[in-house]
Design a protein around this motif. Sequence first.
Motif, mmCIF file in Angstrom:
data_model
loop_
_atom_site.group_PDB
_atom_site.id
_atom_site.type_symbol
_atom_site.label_atom_id
_atom_site.label_comp_id
_atom_site.label_asym_id
_atom_site.label_seq_id
_atom_site.Cartn_x
_atom_site.Cartn_y
_atom_site.Cartn_z
ATOM 1 N N THR A 294 0.850 -1.232 0.016
ATOM 2 C CA THR A 294 -0.042 -0.125 0.059
ATOM 3 C C THR A 294 0.782 1.287 0.010
ATOM 4 O O THR A 294 0.451 2.276 -0.733
ATOM 5 C CB THR A 294 -0.761 0.183 1.176
ATOM 6 N N THR A 298 0.840 3.513 -3.501
ATOM 7 C CA THR A 298 0.197 4.907 -3.114
ATOM 8 C C THR A 298 1.055 5.852 -3.319
ATOM 9 O O THR A 298 0.710 6.796 -4.198
ATOM 10 C CB THR A 298 -0.603 4.937 -1.857
ATOM 11 N N ILE A 422 -6.036 0.294 -4.749
ATOM 12 C CA ILE A 422 -4.793 -0.226 -4.115
ATOM 13 C C ILE A 422 -5.746 -1.114 -2.799
ATOM 14 O O ILE A 422 -5.128 -2.082 -2.602
ATOM 15 C CB ILE A 422 -3.731 0.672 -3.704
#
Lengths: 452, 259
Positions: A294, A298, A422
Motif C-alpha cells: 500500500t 500509493t 490499491i
Amino acid sequence: MLSLALRSLRHRATAFVASFLAMLLGAVMIMSFASMLDTAGGTGVSDANVETLVTMASVVGGWSLILVLFAVTSTLSLAVRQRATEMALLKSIGATPAQLRRMILGETAVLAVAAVALAVLPGMLGGRALLALLIDTEQVAPDVTHVFGPAALSMGCGITFVAAVGSAVLTARRTTGLRVTESLMDATAEPRRMSRKRLVGGIVFLLLAADLAVVTATVMHGEGSDAMQTAGQTSIWASIGFALLGPVLVRRVAGLPAAPLERFGGAAGHLTVQNVRQRAHQMAGALMPIILFTGIATGTLYMQDVDSAAIAAEGLLKNDEQKSIETLNFVVIGMVVLFAAIMLINTLVATTTYRRGEFGRQRLTGATPGQVLAMVTLESAVLTVTGVLFGAVASLFTILPFTFARTDTVLPDSGPGTFLAIVAVAAVLTMAASLATAVRALRIPAIEAAAV
Amino acid sequence: MTQRIKPQGEALRLVSVRKVYGTEDNPVTALANVSLSLSAGTFTAVMGPSGSGKSTLLQCAAGLDRPTEGRVYVDGTEMTGGSEAELTKFRRKRIGFVFQQFNLLPTLTVLQNVLLPLKLAGRRANPDAAVDILRRVGLGDRLGHRPAELSGGQQQRVAIARALVTSPKLIFGDEPTGALDTRSAREVLTLLQETVRFYGRTVVLVTHDPVAASYADSVLFLADGHLVGHLADPTAEAVAERLTRLGDEVAARRAMSGV
Ligand SMILES: Nc1ncnc2c1ncn2[C@@H]1O[C@H](COP(=O)(O)OP(=O)(O)O)[C@@H](O)[C@H]1O
Ligand SMILES: [Mg+2]
C-alpha cells in the motif's frame, strides 16, 4: 550437508515454492533490464539513447536487489520456521549450528541456480518487450536492436545469487543461533516482546523517511520533476519502518476495535481479539507486505500523477527524461506489487496452514466451520485495515512533500480512486489467501486436525 | 457436594452401528454392527486391544464422525444431520469431551478456555458458574494462567471443567489419562467419577489401562470392531485378566482365519 539439503528440498517442495518464485521473478526482471546495458553497448546507438537505457537498467537493477533480498528473506524464514521442529530434532541428534547453516545455505543455493537457469529465456523475451515499449513511446530510436549479452547474464545471476545467499545467511543465523530446548519451544511459543534491534531499525527507517521528506519539501522545492529523486524513495523507507514495527502496531492499533469486537463479534470476535493480542508477531508477518504494497504503490502512483498534472498545467509536453521516469515508476510499482503479492500470499498460506491444529481444537470445543471462517475473516479485516492505514501514512511521506515541492500546495488534486483500488487489491488478496487456506484446513476432520 | 442428582432414562443408545474406513477395494471395518445402551448417570469404560475400534466407537457415538450404517441416540434424540455445522450444534448442547492431548487453546486463559463452549453456542457466558467449576476441579487460583503455564494434570482438569460447563448429559473421554503421571491420572479419574456420582452425568471412558477402567461402574470389551464382553463393578485385576484373555483369543482367531 549438500545431500541432506537436496533431500530436504525434495520433501519440502511446497515450503520453498514462494522463495523459488521470488528468485525466478527477480532474475527475470533483472535480466530483462540489464539487457538494456548490452543493448546500449551495441553499435550506432546515440548518446541520448545510451543514457536512457543505462538509467533504466541501473535503477531497476538496484530495486530488484532490494526486493529480491526482502522477498526471499521473508519467504525463506517462513519455510525454515515451519521446519523448526525438524531443525530442533537435527540439533538434538548432534547437528552443529554450522552444519545446519550449511544445509540452509545449500538449499538456497540450489534454488537460486535453478531459478537463474530458468530465468534466461523469459528474461530475453522480457528485455525484447521492454525495448519495444521504449521504442513505441519514442524514448529510444527505432533502429536500436536488442542485445542479450554478458551484462544481462552476469547481473541476473550475480544479483539473484547475492540476494538469495544473503537472505539465507540472515535466516540461518536467526534459526540456528537458538539452543536446542529453545528451538523446540520456538516451534510453538511466541515471543512476548519485540526485539530491540527491530524497534531501533523501525525508528531509524522512519527518521530517514522524515529527513528525506523535509529535504524534498525544502531543497527540492521548485526543482520540477527532479524532486522525484528524493520523494520517490521516501514512502519506501517509511513503509519498511512501519513494517518493522509491525508487532507493536498489531498489538496497539489492531487492538483498538477490541471492545466492540468482544461485545458484538460473538465467539469469532472474542477469538479474534485474543489472537491479535497473543499472536502479534505472527500477524506482523502478514502485515509487512500489506504495508509495503500500500505504501509504495500509493506513494509512487500519486507522485507520478501530481507530476503529470503539473507538466500539463505548465502547458508542456513530457520530455524524454520525464517519459522514461514515468515508465520506470510504473515498472517499479509493477515489481513491488508482484513481490508484495507473493510475500503476502505466502505468509498467509503458511500461517493459516500452520493453524490447522488450532482450528481443529476450536471445532472440538464446539465451533462450527462457519464460526472458524468468521474468525479468519475478522482477523483478515483487522490485518487489512491496519496494514492499509500505515501504508497510507507511509505514502504521505512521499505525496505531501512532493506535492508541495512541485505545486506549492500540500494536498494533490488527484481523487481517491487510485488509493481505493490499491486498498481493494490488498483486501482481496488478504481475504482470498486466508479464507481459501482456511477452507482447505477445515476439510480435514476436526479430530485429525487437532492432532497436528 | 452432598446433593445427589438422580438421573433417569437412557443417555446413549447405538443401534447396529458400522463404520468402514478405506476404499471400496480395500475396506477396513473398524466397527461391525455394534449395539449398546447406557443409562443416564453411569460410568462406563470401553476397553480393547489397540486397533479394536475404541476411538472409532467414541467418535461415532459423540458425533465427531458419521457411522457408515446404524443409528445413534443421545439423551433420547437421534443424531441426524449431514453437515459438520449441524453435528456441532447437536453436540455442543449434549456432549462434552476430554482428550488425551487436552486440546486447550494456547492463546486463551484458563477461564477463557472454559467459557469458550458457551460463547460458541451463543449462550450467556456466566463467569461465576465457570469459576465455580474451576474451583471444583481445584484450579480456582489459576483462572488467568495460560495452558502453557500449567502441568499436564492441571491442563486436563481445565479440559474437564470445559467439558462440564455446558452441563452436557454425556461426557466422553478418549484416553484422558494417557499423557499423565499416576497421581494426576488418579485425580482426573476421581473427578470423572464425581461428575457421575454427584452431578448425574453419564461418562464414557476409552482406555487401555485396567486401573483407569476400575474407576468405572462397568466395562465393555471391544475386539476387532465387535462388542465381546461386559464386566460389572470391575477391579483392575479382573479387567487385566479379561484383557489378556481377549488378546489371546483375538490372536488365535486371526491365526485361524489366516490374516
Ligand atoms: N481415519 C482412518 N482411516 C482408515 N482406517 C482407520 C482410520 N481410523 C481408524 N482406522 C482403523 O480402524 C481400526 C480401529 O481404529 P481405532 O478406532 O483407532 O482403534 P483403537 O482406538 O481401539 O486403537 C484400526 O484398524 C485402524 O487402523
Ligand atoms: Mg484409540
